[in-house]
Design a protein around this motif. Structure first.
Motif, PDB file in Angstrom:
ATOM      1  N   LYS A 192       0.839  -1.249   0.044  1.00 18.29           N
ATOM      2  CA  LYS A 192       0.117  -0.234   0.259  1.00 18.29           C
ATOM      3  C   LYS A 192       0.499   1.196   0.247  1.00 18.29           C
ATOM      4  N   VAL A 193       0.642   2.211  -1.021  1.00 12.74           N
ATOM      5  CA  VAL A 193       0.892   3.439  -1.188  1.00 12.74           C
ATOM      6  C   VAL A 193       0.628   4.298  -1.110  1.00 12.74           C
ATOM      7  N   ASN A 194       0.695   5.736   0.070  1.00 11.51           N
ATOM      8  CA  ASN A 194       0.513   7.410  -0.051  1.00 11.51           C
ATOM      9  C   ASN A 194       1.301   7.999   0.116  1.00 11.51           C
ATOM     10  N   ASP A 195       0.428   9.843   0.644  1.00  7.75           N
ATOM     11  CA  ASP A 195       1.822  10.099   0.696  1.00  7.75           C
ATOM     12  C   ASP A 195       0.948  10.811   1.247  1.00  7.75           C
ATOM     13  N   ARG A 196       1.833  11.383   2.499  1.00  4.12           N
ATOM     14  CA  ARG A 196       1.497  12.419   3.326  1.00  4.12           C
ATOM     15  C   ARG A 196       1.169  13.293   2.942  1.00  4.12           C
ATOM     16  N   ARG A 197       1.814  14.281   2.551  1.00  4.14           N
ATOM     17  CA  ARG A 197       1.171  15.602   1.574  1.00  4.14           C
ATOM     18  C   ARG A 197      -0.334  15.279   1.251  1.00  4.14           C
ATOM     19  N   ILE A 198      -0.646  14.085   0.516  1.00  2.00           N
ATOM     20  CA  ILE A 198      -2.080  13.961  -0.141  1.00  2.00           C
ATOM     21  C   ILE A 198      -3.271  13.733   0.784  1.00  2.00           C
ATOM     22  N   ILE A 199      -2.490  13.357   2.428  1.00  3.15           N
ATOM     23  CA  ILE A 199      -3.200  13.195   3.172  1.00  3.15           C
ATOM     24  C   ILE A 199      -4.230  14.135   4.185  1.00  3.15           C
ATOM     25  N   ASP A 249      -3.352   3.838  -1.686  1.00  4.97           N
ATOM     26  CA  ASP A 249      -4.659   3.565  -0.792  1.00  4.97           C
ATOM     27  C   ASP A 249      -4.631   4.987  -0.080  1.00  4.97           C
ATOM     28  N   LEU A 250      -5.808   5.406   0.121  1.00  3.58           N
ATOM     29  CA  LEU A 250      -5.890   6.665   0.719  1.00  3.58           C
ATOM     30  C   LEU A 250      -5.939   6.351   2.142  1.00  3.58           C
ATOM     31  N   SER A 251      -6.049   5.363   2.833  1.00  5.46           N
ATOM     32  CA  SER A 251      -6.768   4.860   4.275  1.00  5.46           C
ATOM     33  C   SER A 251      -5.074   4.424   4.918  1.00  5.46           C
ATOM     34  N   LEU A 252      -4.012   4.898   3.639  1.00  9.93           N
ATOM     35  CA  LEU A 252      -2.609   4.574   4.188  1.00  9.93           C
ATOM     36  C   LEU A 252      -1.923   5.213   5.400  1.00  9.93           C
ATOM     37  N   ALA A 253      -2.041   6.080   6.094  1.00  7.99           N
ATOM     38  CA  ALA A 253      -1.363   7.114   7.081  1.00  7.99           C
ATOM     39  C   ALA A 253      -0.366   6.665   8.103  1.00  7.99           C
ATOM     40  N   ARG A 254       0.095   5.622   8.379  1.00  7.18           N
ATOM     41  CA  ARG A 254       1.329   5.231   9.278  1.00  7.18           C
ATOM     42  C   ARG A 254       1.252   6.271  10.916  1.00  7.18           C
ATOM     43  N   GLY A 255       1.297   5.842  11.652  1.00 13.24           N
ATOM     44  CA  GLY A 255       1.258   6.455  12.937  1.00 13.24           C
ATOM     45  C   GLY A 255       2.189   6.726  13.335  1.00 13.24           C
ATOM     46  N   LEU A 256       3.705   7.027  12.626  1.00 10.86           N
ATOM     47  CA  LEU A 256       4.874   8.587  13.108  1.00 10.86           C
ATOM     48  C   LEU A 256       4.642   9.508  13.279  1.00 10.86           C
ATOM     49  N   ASP A 257       5.292  10.240  13.888  1.00 11.25           N
ATOM     50  CA  ASP A 257       4.693  11.546  13.585  1.00 11.25           C
ATOM     51  C   ASP A 257       5.657  11.672  11.656  1.00 11.25           C
ATOM     52  N   TYR A 258       6.984  11.620  12.465  1.00 14.35           N
ATOM     53  CA  TYR A 258       8.104  11.904  10.893  1.00 14.35           C
ATOM     54  C   TYR A 258       7.953  12.392   9.843  1.00 14.35           C
ATOM     55  N   TYR A 259       7.099  10.916   9.256  1.00 12.24           N
ATOM     56  CA  TYR A 259       6.612  11.343   8.000  1.00 12.24           C
ATOM     57  C   TYR A 259       6.472  12.634   7.216  1.00 12.24           C
ATOM     58  N   THR A 260       6.654  12.851   6.224  1.00 10.30           N
ATOM     59  CA  THR A 260       6.762  14.061   5.250  1.00 10.30           C
ATOM     60  C   THR A 260       6.256  12.996   3.719  1.00 10.30           C
ATOM     61  N   GLY A 261       6.424  12.526   2.983  1.00  9.15           N
ATOM     62  CA  GLY A 261       5.544  12.357   1.138  1.00  9.15           C
ATOM     63  C   GLY A 261       5.530  10.773   1.594  1.00  9.15           C
ATOM     64  N   VAL A 262       5.929  10.247   0.957  1.00  8.40           N
ATOM     65  CA  VAL A 262       5.269   8.896   0.407  1.00  8.40           C
ATOM     66  C   VAL A 262       5.661   8.034   1.709  1.00  8.40           C
ATOM     67  N   ILE A 263       4.738   7.375   2.057  1.00  6.79           N
ATOM     68  CA  ILE A 263       5.114   6.219   2.868  1.00  6.79           C
ATOM     69  C   ILE A 263       3.835   4.598   2.336  1.00  6.79           C
ATOM     70  N   TYR A 264       4.568   3.953   2.711  1.00 11.88           N
ATOM     71  CA  TYR A 264       4.248   2.885   2.350  1.00 11.88           C
ATOM     72  C   TYR A 264       4.927   1.922   3.391  1.00 11.88           C
ATOM     73  N   GLU A 265       3.459   0.557   3.418  1.00 18.05           N
ATOM     74  CA  GLU A 265       3.794  -0.662   3.886  1.00 18.05           C
ATOM     75  C   GLU A 265       2.981  -2.255   3.454  1.00 18.05           C
TER      76      GLU A 265
END
Lengths: 509, 509
Positions: free
Chosen positions: A215-222, A326-342
């Protein structure tokens, strides 16, 4: 309670000694709570001897030993992952198991509560590291490095959520192995990010864990979706934490948490709901780029354009079919600023087990601001990376081995030195030293006069393929017998040719 | 101060809040002492943001990061040692970084003070492991194992002795890597013990650290000497601890400690002094067997007879010239019961440095009673083992590399994918994915349009031996150029043959 901290403990001791000293028996085993932590430090003496006869031998809650069988499996996983990290040009780094407590603060959001502290013994305040990412960022800042591709294999420690067991407050610390790969530096967009996703694919394919999905998303999109839906900016991270629970909770429960616990307006929550339940590929990116509400938001547009570029690179890498935007992917940690994945494993049809319920086996993302948090000047070093969930992967492999009843050898011994006669210990010792000195993996029984059958059984039981047998007859003739355990064939070999013959046989096999 | 521990912290807080609240500035940084530990727990909150701008980025005192250069050297040492442990048929085991505090008590003698505790957070009382031997014994007892040959590579934690720095009480925790090999089980005398000494020899020879010497003694001989000299039995371990300091202190200072601090009669101390300053080989064993005072003591005789047998086996192993039977060797830890040993490096004449002053680089011994301490029934499992001092060996190797200015490669990248033209990112990504999928270690620059010179410099700088170059001309002809960085030779290779050609070149080199 800051004022309390400023009172020297000795004064406190004196005072309490005069005013409050209670009868010992009444207070000997108080039910503990968070506010009573200080007290525990003072009672942490060794238990007297008489109490120890009925003590239970165990490892701390949340930890376990790894047996030789488990270590063989784990070592294979680790080797395979490390080999992949090296294939992508990473250097190895190591940092201490604990950091100054202040290095870890304000990095993890709600997860900060799960950091485990060492006992204050009059020196620095220390915490066991919670992940390998923050120590990496601290290393970059400390050494003023602007660029580095590194991997790190090490243990991290996390407190388990407290539970009440039999009226007593219990809390324990869990230790997990972590394997991280990160790329730090200012580069053109999405190239290192795409490589991180490629690495996850190579590892999960290589370990043959069955089907998987990233699953891929982006903190900026969130954040852009939040802004476009009307979430106040100071609630972004809190709402993000709620969204992060969507893999364990239903949307209704998450919505309830957002509205009641985090005081979000219900209509805002509903608007978020419309977006975050969507997932797909490039066509979803295109749709969202046309979305009237989102297309007004600069952050979302940046995120979506980069996502498009990322998917282009993933296509070139031949791994786009493993990806789900996947727009539901958020990741818990504060430090992400761009692309995130799981990455999650898909349910294998053979066993019928739902591996995906185990949570992610690999995860990561971009954190462009973390190094800057350590720099007094705030200078940023953009980073992107990934973490392999060794424990979860290990559980899957272990479970599968149990099902298939697969045997593993826990030693690598190649040659056993045996004798059929009594009083041959001296000759066996001389012979085995020769083998060890030639780099041959060899064993013997630590007995003066072992039986030949016992010695041969040992080889069969532990999987040693070759036996060198020395006895009176062999000594007279200046030879030794070389026996293959599998075929039971024996040949005589001149004593002085033994090492060469063994090396030849072992390099052939 | 047990009564204090029994007062709930909350009551203490309220009381102090009413009666003692001092002006903040006066108490903000109290000088800490052992009795003030409780207070520190209460002040362990996160510092407010405004204080953090001038915080110093560092690792905790007593710890350090290991850079990629250091990691390469360390990994080589670890690989070599692990390989030796495997050569001797050991299985790998892993145990948690911390144990229940009670598992570590009464095992280490005076060293117990150096155990580092975790903060009590309402659950179990935990301590970071102090060595790998006690966890091994706990594992054997917990799993009711009577026999096992295992190795263990892991970190252990030791408190450094407290020191006063600028009037402030400082104490810190030091983390060291440990590599242990142990043989548990009931066997014929001295065979496993001799193998442990052989392993130390193989490792120290293999690492090419220069000359070394292994001091050997036996706890039964030490205790027998004590008894024969008139030391009261309840002082055996305390006197042993004093003797253990002989490598750092003169005999006069040790004698002074024994007489004044440990209340030993001066004439007893002098009698001990006659014995413990002696060292040698088999002839010393023979002399002591004839000694009128010692030959009356059963324990000494057993120890001496076993020492004679050990030296016979060491002769068969061809390592007796590395051994010194040394009566001054005592080892600090409580759990040893038989043979003990310690390896020291000899001063290398080239550099003039006194490496032996660094202390031992490997040590160990027999501990037949430790497993029984964990068994409720007290059933014993005899053990003998050794520990390799990775940190000290690493320091020696690192120091030597500094002197010789030796360069190490920190990555293993074999191939670099380059282009001389603009807009070739897509082709480079496709090509490098092919290499990665074939298991080839490959890198590229994370730039859309890097300069060719920059790319070639990167290879020279990082030691990558081969470059694949792709450009317009090559694309037209269906080839790539393969360049050797060292010779600067370039050849054209058909695109579809590239992977096979690279694999061939890499397996040849």
């Amino acid at each position: 309670m800051p004022p309390l901290g400023l009172v020297p403990a000795r004064a406190c001791a004196a005072l309490l000694g005069q005013l409050l000293r209670p009868p010992c028996a009444a207070c000997a085993r108080p039910v503990r709570s968070h506010s009573q932590v200080a007290e525990a430090v003072l009672t942490s003496q060794v238990k007297p001897n008489q109490e120890r006869s009925n003590f239970i031998i165990k490892t701390p809650k949340g930890t376990r030993d790894l047996s030789p069988q488990q270590m063989v499996v784990r070592e294979k996983i680790l080797d395979m992952v490390i080999n992949c990290f090296k294939r992508h040009g990473a250097k190895r780094l190591d940092t201490p198991a604990f950091e100054l407590k202040e290095m870890l603060t304000e990095k993890y959001g709600e997860d900060s509560l799960l950091i485990y502290d060492l006992k204050d013994q009059g020196g620095e305040l220390l915490s066991l590291r919670y992940d390998l990412t923050v120590p990496f960022a601290r290393y970059l800042a400390m050494n003023k490095l602007k660029k580095m591709k590194r991997y790190h294999v090490g243990k991290v420690w996390r407190r388990e959520s407290p539970t009440i067991v039999q009226g007593r407050y219990r809390e324990f610390c869990q230790c997990v192995s972590d394997m991280d790969f990160d790329i730090a530096g200012q580069f053109d967009p999405m190239i290192p990010d795409a490589e991180c996703l490629k690495i996850i694919c190579e590892i999960l394919s290589g370990l043959q864990l069955g089907g998987f999905l990233i699953k891929v998303n982006d903190r900026r999109i969130i954040d852009g979706v939040f802004a476009a839906c009307g979430v106040p900016e100071n609630k972004f991270r809190a709402i993000c934490s709620s969204i992060d629970k969507l893999d364990k909770m239903s949307w209704n429960d998450v919505r309830y948490e957002m509205v009641t616990k985090k005081s979000l307006a219900p209509e805002v929550a509903d608007r978020i709901g419309e977006y975050i339940q969507r997932f797909g590929g490039v066509s979803l990116i295109e749709q969202l780029l046309q979305d009237p509400r989102l297309s007004q938001n600069k952050q979302v547009l940046e995120g979506l354009e980069d996502m498009k570029l990322l998917f282009e690179y993933l296509t070139l890498f031949g791994i786009v079919d493993k990806m789900s935007f996947d727009l539901s992917l958020a990741r818990g940690l504060d430090y992400y600023t761009g692309v995130i994945y799981e990455a999650v494993l898909q349910t294998p049809s053979q066993t019928g087990e739902d591996f995906s319920s185990m949570g992610s086996v690999a995860a990561g993302g971009r954190y462009d601001g973390l190094v800057g948090m350590f720099n007094p000047t705030g200078q940023k070093v953009p980073c992107v990376g990934l973490s392999i969930g060794v424990e979860r992967i290990f559980s899957v492999v272990e479970q599968r081995m149990k099902v298939s009843d697969e045997k593993v050898r826990t030693t690598e011994t190649q040659v056993f030195v045996a004798t059929p006669q009594k009083n041959f210990l001296q000759e066996r010792l001389k012979l085995i030293a020769e083998l060890w000195d030639a780099g041959i993996k060899a064993e013997l029984l630590y007995k003066n006069n072992p039986k030949l059958l016992t010695q041969l059984h040992y080889c069969e039981h532990t999987g040693i393929p070759l036996v060198v047998i020395i006895g009176e007859q062999e000594m007279k003739e200046g030879v030794v017998k070389l026996r293959s355990v599998a075929s039971r064939e024996e040949v005589a070999i001149k004593r002085e040719h033994l090492v060469a013959e063994l090396q030849k046989r072992l390099s052939d096999s």
